[in-house]
Design a protein around this motif. Sequence first.
Motif, PDB file in Angstrom:
ATOM      1  N   ILE A  53       0.832  -1.207   0.000  1.00  0.00           N
ATOM      2  CA  ILE A  53       0.000   0.000   0.000  1.00  0.00           C
ATOM      3  C   ILE A  53       0.865   1.254   0.000  1.00  0.00           C
ATOM      4  CG2 ILE A  53      -1.640   1.341   1.389  1.00  0.00           C
ATOM      5  CD1 ILE A  53      -2.789  -1.414   2.288  1.00  0.00           C
ATOM      6  N   LEU A  54       1.874   1.288   0.868  1.00  0.00           N
ATOM      7  CA  LEU A  54       2.758   2.451   0.931  1.00  0.00           C
ATOM      8  C   LEU A  54       3.523   2.650  -0.371  1.00  0.00           C
ATOM      9  CD1 LEU A  54       4.186   2.192   4.553  1.00  0.00           C
ATOM     10  CD2 LEU A  54       2.531   3.832   3.676  1.00  0.00           C
ATOM     11  N   PHE A  55       3.906   1.561  -1.024  1.00  0.00           N
ATOM     12  CA  PHE A  55       4.621   1.658  -2.284  1.00  0.00           C
ATOM     13  C   PHE A  55       3.749   2.322  -3.351  1.00  0.00           C
ATOM     14  CE2 PHE A  55       5.645  -0.167  -6.458  1.00  0.00           C
ATOM     15  CZ  PHE A  55       6.931   0.307  -6.585  1.00  0.00           C
ATOM     16  N   PHE A  56       2.498   1.912  -3.439  1.00  0.00           N
ATOM     17  CA  PHE A  56       1.623   2.499  -4.447  1.00  0.00           C
ATOM     18  C   PHE A  56       1.308   3.962  -4.141  1.00  0.00           C
ATOM     19  CE2 PHE A  56       0.526  -2.026  -5.407  1.00  0.00           C
ATOM     20  CZ  PHE A  56       1.049  -2.009  -6.689  1.00  0.00           C
ATOM     21  N   ILE A  57       1.160   4.297  -2.867  1.00  0.00           N
ATOM     22  CA  ILE A  57       0.963   5.701  -2.499  1.00  0.00           C
ATOM     23  C   ILE A  57       2.190   6.516  -2.893  1.00  0.00           C
ATOM     24  CG2 ILE A  57       0.730   7.290  -0.538  1.00  0.00           C
ATOM     25  CD1 ILE A  57      -1.012   5.149   0.803  1.00  0.00           C
ATOM     26  N   PHE A  58       3.380   5.970  -2.647  1.00  0.00           N
ATOM     27  CA  PHE A  58       4.613   6.649  -3.021  1.00  0.00           C
ATOM     28  C   PHE A  58       4.688   6.865  -4.526  1.00  0.00           C
ATOM     29  CE2 PHE A  58       8.964   6.195  -4.615  1.00  0.00           C
ATOM     30  CZ  PHE A  58       9.537   7.325  -4.058  1.00  0.00           C
ATOM     31  N   ILE A  59       4.330   5.869  -5.303  1.00  0.00           N
ATOM     32  CA  ILE A  59       4.379   5.991  -6.762  1.00  0.00           C
ATOM     33  C   ILE A  59       3.420   7.080  -7.245  1.00  0.00           C
ATOM     34  CG2 ILE A  59       3.837   4.793  -8.939  1.00  0.00           C
ATOM     35  CD1 ILE A  59       6.501   3.995  -7.756  1.00  0.00           C
ATOM     36  N   VAL A  60       2.206   7.108  -6.702  1.00  0.00           N
ATOM     37  CA  VAL A  60       1.227   8.124  -7.097  1.00  0.00           C
ATOM     38  C   VAL A  60       1.737   9.521  -6.750  1.00  0.00           C
ATOM     39  CG1 VAL A  60      -1.084   9.019  -6.606  1.00  0.00           C
ATOM     40  CG2 VAL A  60      -0.759   6.582  -7.020  1.00  0.00           C
ATOM     41  N   LEU A  61       2.257   9.695  -5.542  1.00  0.00           N
ATOM     42  CA  LEU A  61       2.784  10.998  -5.139  1.00  0.00           C
ATOM     43  C   LEU A  61       3.983  11.408  -5.994  1.00  0.00           C
ATOM     44  CD1 LEU A  61       2.497  10.776  -1.265  1.00  0.00           C
ATOM     45  CD2 LEU A  61       1.067  12.074  -2.840  1.00  0.00           C
ATOM     46  N   PHE A  62       4.808  10.455  -6.357  1.00  0.00           N
ATOM     47  CA  PHE A  62       5.965  10.735  -7.199  1.00  0.00           C
ATOM     48  C   PHE A  62       5.525  11.223  -8.583  1.00  0.00           C
ATOM     49  CE2 PHE A  62       9.122   9.146 -10.317  1.00  0.00           C
ATOM     50  CZ  PHE A  62      10.186   9.961  -9.950  1.00  0.00           C
ATOM     51  N   ILE A  63       4.559  10.540  -9.166  1.00  0.00           N
ATOM     52  CA  ILE A  63       4.060  10.939 -10.488  1.00  0.00           C
ATOM     53  C   ILE A  63       3.402  12.312 -10.427  1.00  0.00           C
ATOM     54  CG2 ILE A  63       2.355  10.370 -12.269  1.00  0.00           C
ATOM     55  CD1 ILE A  63       3.009   7.406 -11.711  1.00  0.00           C
ATOM     56  N   LEU A  64       2.628  12.560  -9.373  1.00  0.00           N
ATOM     57  CA  LEU A  64       1.999  13.867  -9.217  1.00  0.00           C
ATOM     58  C   LEU A  64       3.038  14.981  -9.072  1.00  0.00           C
ATOM     59  CD1 LEU A  64      -1.007  13.064  -6.867  1.00  0.00           C
ATOM     60  CD2 LEU A  64      -1.075  13.652  -9.291  1.00  0.00           C
ATOM     61  N   SER A  65       4.096  14.724  -8.333  1.00  0.00           N
ATOM     62  CA  SER A  65       5.140  15.741  -8.177  1.00  0.00           C
ATOM     63  C   SER A  65       5.882  15.971  -9.489  1.00  0.00           C
ATOM     64  CB  SER A  65       6.110  15.361  -7.065  1.00  0.00           C
ATOM     65  OG  SER A  65       6.878  14.238  -7.421  1.00  0.00           O
ATOM     66  N   LEU A  66       6.067  14.928 -10.287  1.00  0.00           N
ATOM     67  CA  LEU A  66       6.700  15.102 -11.592  1.00  0.00           C
ATOM     68  C   LEU A  66       5.820  15.951 -12.507  1.00  0.00           C
ATOM     69  CD1 LEU A  66       8.224  11.618 -12.503  1.00  0.00           C
ATOM     70  CD2 LEU A  66       9.432  13.714 -11.937  1.00  0.00           C
ATOM     71  N   LEU A  67       4.532  15.670 -12.517  1.00  0.00           N
ATOM     72  CA  LEU A  67       3.614  16.437 -13.356  1.00  0.00           C
ATOM     73  C   LEU A  67       3.514  17.884 -12.888  1.00  0.00           C
ATOM     74  CD1 LEU A  67       0.732  13.852 -13.814  1.00  0.00           C
ATOM     75  CD2 LEU A  67       2.440  14.545 -15.503  1.00  0.00           C
TER      76      LEU A  67
END
Length: 53
Positions: A33-47
């Motif tokens: 769960i934490l990994f997927f939250i991290f991935i989503v936050l990472f993509i949002l910060s890139l965008l």
Amino acid sequence: MLRWTITFIIIAIIAGILGFGGIAGGAASIAKILFFIFIVLFILSLLRGGLKK
């Protein structure tokens, strides 16, 4: 948050080796769960960083 994911993965591996199935499964679920939250936050910060330029 990535550190928490790595921590729970290590706990899951150690618990799995020692035979604590329930603890290993719980730690692995939390890590996933934490990994997927991290991935989503990472993509949002890139965008968001790309849109500022």
